[in-house]
Design an enzyme around this catalytic site. Structure first.
Site, PDB file in Angstrom:
ATOM      1  N   HIS A   1      39.166 100.024  70.293  1.00  0.00           N
ATOM      2  CA  HIS A   1      39.677  99.846  71.658  1.00  0.00           C
ATOM      3  C   HIS A   1      41.102  99.292  71.696  1.00  0.00           C
ATOM      4  O   HIS A   1      41.882  99.630  72.586  1.00  0.00           O
ATOM      5  CB  HIS A   1      38.719  98.913  72.427  1.00  0.00           C
ATOM      6  CG  HIS A   1      38.709  99.136  73.897  1.00  0.00           C
ATOM      7  ND1 HIS A   1      37.568  99.152  74.655  1.00  0.00           N
ATOM      8  CD2 HIS A   1      39.707  99.349  74.782  1.00  0.00           C
ATOM      9  CE1 HIS A   1      37.864  99.360  75.924  1.00  0.00           C
ATOM     10  NE2 HIS A   1      39.160  99.482  76.022  1.00  0.00           N
TER      11      HIS A   1
ATOM     12  N   PRO B   1      37.580 119.307  75.575  1.00  0.00           N
ATOM     13  CA  PRO B   1      38.246 119.813  76.779  1.00  0.00           C
ATOM     14  C   PRO B   1      39.435 118.912  77.141  1.00  0.00           C
ATOM     15  O   PRO B   1      39.424 117.717  76.835  1.00  0.00           O
ATOM     16  CB  PRO B   1      37.164 119.709  77.859  1.00  0.00           C
ATOM     17  CG  PRO B   1      35.881 119.409  77.154  1.00  0.00           C
ATOM     18  CD  PRO B   1      36.235 118.770  75.860  1.00  0.00           C
TER      19      PRO B   1
ATOM     20  N   GLY C   1      39.846 119.724  63.290  1.00  0.00           N
ATOM     21  CA  GLY C   1      39.264 120.986  63.734  1.00  0.00           C
ATOM     22  C   GLY C   1      38.269 120.861  64.873  1.00  0.00           C
ATOM     23  O   GLY C   1      37.898 121.864  65.490  1.00  0.00           O
ATOM     24  N   VAL C   2      37.848 119.630  65.183  1.00  0.00           N
ATOM     25  CA  VAL C   2      36.917 119.426  66.307  1.00  0.00           C
ATOM     26  C   VAL C   2      37.674 119.679  67.613  1.00  0.00           C
ATOM     27  O   VAL C   2      38.850 119.335  67.728  1.00  0.00           O
ATOM     28  CB  VAL C   2      36.355 117.978  66.257  1.00  0.00           C
ATOM     29  CG1 VAL C   2      35.638 117.610  67.537  1.00  0.00           C
ATOM     30  CG2 VAL C   2      35.420 117.826  65.053  1.00  0.00           C
TER      31      VAL C   2
ATOM     32  N   GLY D   1      38.579 114.784  80.766  1.00  0.00           N
ATOM     33  CA  GLY D   1      37.299 114.099  80.666  1.00  0.00           C
ATOM     34  C   GLY D   1      37.174 113.129  81.823  1.00  0.00           C
ATOM     35  O   GLY D   1      38.165 112.803  82.490  1.00  0.00           O
ATOM     36  N   LEU D   2      35.965 112.662  82.065  1.00  0.00           N
ATOM     37  CA  LEU D   2      35.764 111.650  83.107  1.00  0.00           C
ATOM     38  C   LEU D   2      35.865 110.268  82.484  1.00  0.00           C
ATOM     39  O   LEU D   2      35.152 109.958  81.528  1.00  0.00           O
ATOM     40  CB  LEU D   2      34.369 111.816  83.740  1.00  0.00           C
ATOM     41  CG  LEU D   2      34.049 110.779  84.829  1.00  0.00           C
ATOM     42  CD1 LEU D   2      34.786 111.113  86.135  1.00  0.00           C
ATOM     43  CD2 LEU D   2      32.542 110.687  85.092  1.00  0.00           C
ATOM     44  N   GLY D   3      36.737 109.420  83.051  1.00  0.00           N
ATOM     45  CA  GLY D   3      36.817 108.023  82.620  1.00  0.00           C
ATOM     46  C   GLY D   3      35.834 107.190  83.441  1.00  0.00           C
ATOM     47  O   GLY D   3      35.568 107.510  84.601  1.00  0.00           O
TER      48      GLY D   3
ATOM     49  N   TYR E   1      32.894  98.448  78.670  1.00  0.00           N
ATOM     50  CA  TYR E   1      32.764  98.788  80.099  1.00  0.00           C
ATOM     51  C   TYR E   1      31.387  98.421  80.658  1.00  0.00           C
ATOM     52  O   TYR E   1      31.185  98.416  81.867  1.00  0.00           O
ATOM     53  CB  TYR E   1      33.031 100.283  80.363  1.00  0.00           C
ATOM     54  CG  TYR E   1      34.412 100.768  79.988  1.00  0.00           C
ATOM     55  CD1 TYR E   1      35.444  99.873  79.693  1.00  0.00           C
ATOM     56  CD2 TYR E   1      34.699 102.125  79.921  1.00  0.00           C
ATOM     57  CE1 TYR E   1      36.709 100.322  79.335  1.00  0.00           C
ATOM     58  CE2 TYR E   1      35.960 102.581  79.568  1.00  0.00           C
ATOM     59  CZ  TYR E   1      36.960 101.672  79.271  1.00  0.00           C
ATOM     60  OH  TYR E   1      38.203 102.131  78.911  1.00  0.00           O
TER      61      TYR E   1
ATOM     62  N   LYS F   1      34.163 103.402  72.624  1.00  0.00           N
ATOM     63  CA  LYS F   1      35.119 102.539  71.913  1.00  0.00           C
ATOM     64  C   LYS F   1      34.432 101.283  71.413  1.00  0.00           C
ATOM     65  O   LYS F   1      33.560 100.738  72.086  1.00  0.00           O
ATOM     66  CB  LYS F   1      36.264 102.123  72.853  1.00  0.00           C
ATOM     67  CG  LYS F   1      36.817 103.262  73.682  1.00  0.00           C
ATOM     68  CD  LYS F   1      37.996 102.862  74.541  1.00  0.00           C
ATOM     69  CE  LYS F   1      38.375 103.990  75.482  1.00  0.00           C
ATOM     70  NZ  LYS F   1      37.559 104.097  76.697  1.00  0.00           N
TER      71      LYS F   1
ATOM     72  N   ASP G   1      34.533 109.658  78.795  1.00  0.00           N
ATOM     73  CA  ASP G   1      35.137 108.562  78.020  1.00  0.00           C
ATOM     74  C   ASP G   1      34.587 107.228  78.514  1.00  0.00           C
ATOM     75  O   ASP G   1      34.849 106.819  79.643  1.00  0.00           O
ATOM     76  CB  ASP G   1      36.660 108.547  78.191  1.00  0.00           C
ATOM     77  CG  ASP G   1      37.262 107.324  77.506  1.00  0.00           C
ATOM     78  OD1 ASP G   1      37.246 107.278  76.265  1.00  0.00           O
ATOM     79  OD2 ASP G   1      37.708 106.395  78.215  1.00  0.00           O
TER      80      ASP G   1
HETATM   81  P1  NDP Z   1      43.034 106.444  86.685  1.00  0.00           P
HETATM   82  O1  NDP Z   1      44.468 106.806  86.532  1.00  0.00           O
HETATM   83  O2  NDP Z   1      42.022 107.402  86.227  1.00  0.00           O
HETATM   84  O3  NDP Z   1      42.811 106.089  88.224  1.00  0.00           O
HETATM   85  C1  NDP Z   1      41.555 105.723  88.707  1.00  0.00           C
HETATM   86  C2  NDP Z   1      41.714 105.276  90.149  1.00  0.00           C
HETATM   87  O4  NDP Z   1      42.137 106.366  90.936  1.00  0.00           O
HETATM   88  C3  NDP Z   1      40.433 104.775  90.766  1.00  0.00           C
HETATM   89  O5  NDP Z   1      40.778 103.725  91.661  1.00  0.00           O
HETATM   90  C4  NDP Z   1      39.921 105.977  91.544  1.00  0.00           C
HETATM   91  O6  NDP Z   1      39.145 105.539  92.625  1.00  0.00           O
HETATM   92  C5  NDP Z   1      41.214 106.621  91.990  1.00  0.00           C
HETATM   93  N1  NDP Z   1      41.163 108.073  92.103  1.00  0.00           N
HETATM   94  C6  NDP Z   1      40.528 108.942  91.265  1.00  0.00           C
HETATM   95  N2  NDP Z   1      40.784 110.205  91.628  1.00  0.00           N
HETATM   96  C7  NDP Z   1      41.611 110.150  92.690  1.00  0.00           C
HETATM   97  C8  NDP Z   1      42.205 111.141  93.501  1.00  0.00           C
HETATM   98  N3  NDP Z   1      42.004 112.432  93.252  1.00  0.00           N
HETATM   99  N4  NDP Z   1      42.991 110.729  94.536  1.00  0.00           N
HETATM  100  C9  NDP Z   1      43.185 109.416  94.777  1.00  0.00           C
HETATM  101  N5  NDP Z   1      42.639 108.429  94.039  1.00  0.00           N
HETATM  102  C10 NDP Z   1      41.860 108.794  92.994  1.00  0.00           C
HETATM  103  O7  NDP Z   1      42.870 105.012  85.998  1.00  0.00           O
HETATM  104  P2  NDP Z   1      41.912 104.322  84.941  1.00  0.00           P
HETATM  105  O8  NDP Z   1      42.568 103.043  84.650  1.00  0.00           O
HETATM  106  O9  NDP Z   1      40.502 104.321  85.373  1.00  0.00           O
HETATM  107  O10 NDP Z   1      42.031 105.236  83.639  1.00  0.00           O
HETATM  108  C11 NDP Z   1      41.186 106.340  83.410  1.00  0.00           C
HETATM  109  C12 NDP Z   1      40.244 106.079  82.256  1.00  0.00           C
HETATM  110  O11 NDP Z   1      40.970 105.739  81.082  1.00  0.00           O
HETATM  111  C13 NDP Z   1      39.322 104.872  82.446  1.00  0.00           C
HETATM  112  O12 NDP Z   1      38.287 105.090  83.368  1.00  0.00           O
HETATM  113  C14 NDP Z   1      38.883 104.635  81.031  1.00  0.00           C
HETATM  114  O13 NDP Z   1      37.900 105.598  80.658  1.00  0.00           O
HETATM  115  C15 NDP Z   1      40.193 104.840  80.291  1.00  0.00           C
HETATM  116  N6  NDP Z   1      40.955 103.573  80.118  1.00  0.00           N
HETATM  117  C16 NDP Z   1      41.125 103.111  78.822  1.00  0.00           C
HETATM  118  C17 NDP Z   1      41.814 101.961  78.575  1.00  0.00           C
HETATM  119  C18 NDP Z   1      41.984 101.513  77.178  1.00  0.00           C
HETATM  120  O14 NDP Z   1      42.417 100.366  76.942  1.00  0.00           O
HETATM  121  N7  NDP Z   1      41.687 102.334  76.193  1.00  0.00           N
HETATM  122  C19 NDP Z   1      42.381 101.133  79.663  1.00  0.00           C
HETATM  123  C20 NDP Z   1      42.182 101.703  80.973  1.00  0.00           C
HETATM  124  C21 NDP Z   1      41.515 102.885  81.162  1.00  0.00           C
HETATM  125  P3  NDP Z   1      37.699 106.201  92.986  1.00  0.00           P
HETATM  126  O15 NDP Z   1      36.766 105.916  91.852  1.00  0.00           O
HETATM  127  O16 NDP Z   1      37.323 105.475  94.252  1.00  0.00           O
HETATM  128  O17 NDP Z   1      37.938 107.664  93.204  1.00  0.00           O
END
Ligand code: NDP
Length: 295
Positions: free
Chosen positions: A106, A13, A9-10, A16-18, A48, A73, A43
């Protein structure tokens, strides 16, 4: 923007910002910038190394803590019942919060699944004690989920996995849906397909894909916006990472257009079945040497 509802139920959005690979010195500004343009979900992860800066960004944004969905995580070296309870303390102290909205494991540790189960049981305790509002997992394949479900009580609310047009993991999505688990996409704009790594120049980046470019052109949008909209229209949670304010804003600006069913099908058809990130059944040695510092 319509919130997603977890199996307990939580709500959260859809975007989110990674902050994976967001350097600590840039993370607070990225979080603040995201919260100012309307993001309400961040996230992060103990591994990290930037939880403290996520907390700083949250506080400097002026947005009320209760308005923001904070997810982090537990890293594998903190698995085990007592260790994972302590991991919660480390993360919340670094973040500067009392409770978490979502705490997930994780990775599974297939070779020591008993330890993964013990860590999950600690998450169940934290949930029962009201310290976290929801619990879940990451990088769990269907066979990991089955094993976890057989040995624990609370069905995970979320499974965060690699998911972009070149690797959509339909089997994981089906297994998640069958248990009411929300699939959350990491690398939703294909980050893993263009990060530097051992793959050389052979690797294709989904950011340069012709089909995505065609659809982007038709909508006057960027490839990233098309991939995020694709994830949202499929009902997934997406967590794109950026430290660049204009890309942070661009990635959030996806709520005023719709992809047609035929466009979604064309993107679905791009799946290669080849993952970009680590295979959850073959964790890297380095995973087990990384220690998470005390707060
Ligand atoms: P993403 O698919 O979010 O891509 C991020 C990359 O894209 C960065 O290099 C960023 O560079 C670039 N970027 C962002 N926005 C744009 C845009 N509009 N146009 C062009 N380039 C763009 O990859 P992530 O691997 O970071 O995955 C997202 C999130 O998922 C992570 O940040 C993390 O929170 C999570 N994650 C979790 C994992 C797990 O094992 N559970 C493993 C990997 C990720 P810039 O910053 O220069 O914009």
């Amino acid at each position: 923007m319509i919130d997603l509802t977890l199996n307990n139920g939580v709500t959260l959005p859809p975007i989110g910002l990674g902050v994976f690979q967001s350097p600590p010195e840039e993370t607070a500004a990225a979080v603040e910038s995201a919260l100012r343009v309307g993001y309400r979900h961040i996230d992060t992860a103990a591994a990290y190394g930037n939880e403290r800066q996520v907390g700083e960004g949250l506080r400097s944004s002026g947005v009320d803590r209760d308005e923001v969905f904070i997810e982090t995580k537990v890293w594998v070296t903190d698995y085990g019942y007592d260790q994972t309870l302590h991991a919660f303390e480390k993360s919340t102290r670094k973040l500067g919060v009392d409770t978490l909205d979502l705490l997930i494991l994780h990775q599974p540790i297939p070779s020591r699944f008993d330890n993964t189960v013990a860590a999950y049981k600690a998450l169940e305790t934290l949930l029962a004690d009201g310290k976290v509002r929801a619990i879940g997992v990451s990088n769990f394949m269907p066979h990991h989920l089955e094993r976890l479900l057989a040995e624990t009580d609370v069905v995970p609310a979320v499974n965060q996995v690699e998911l972009h047009p070149y690797f959509a993991q339909p089997d994981v999505q089906v297994a998640d849906a069958a248990h009411g688990i929300l699939t959350q996409a990491w690398s939703p704009i294909g980050g893993i397909t263009f990060y530097p790594g051992p793959w050389g120049d052979e690797r294709r980046s989904v950011m340069q894909d012709d089909t995505i470019a065609d659809i982007a052109k038709a909508h006057g949008r960027s490839p990233a916006q098309i991939m995020l909209r694709w994830g949202i229209q499929h009902g997934r949670s997406v967590i794109p990472k950026s430290t660049n304010p204009s890309r942070i804003a661009e990635n959030f600006d996806v709520f005023d257009f719709d992809l047609a069913g035929e466009e979604i099908a064309r993107i679905d058809a791009l799946d290669t079945g080849v993952r970009g990130g680590p295979d959850p059944d073959e964790p890297r040695e380095a995973f087990f040497t990384r220690q998470i510092p005390e707060a």
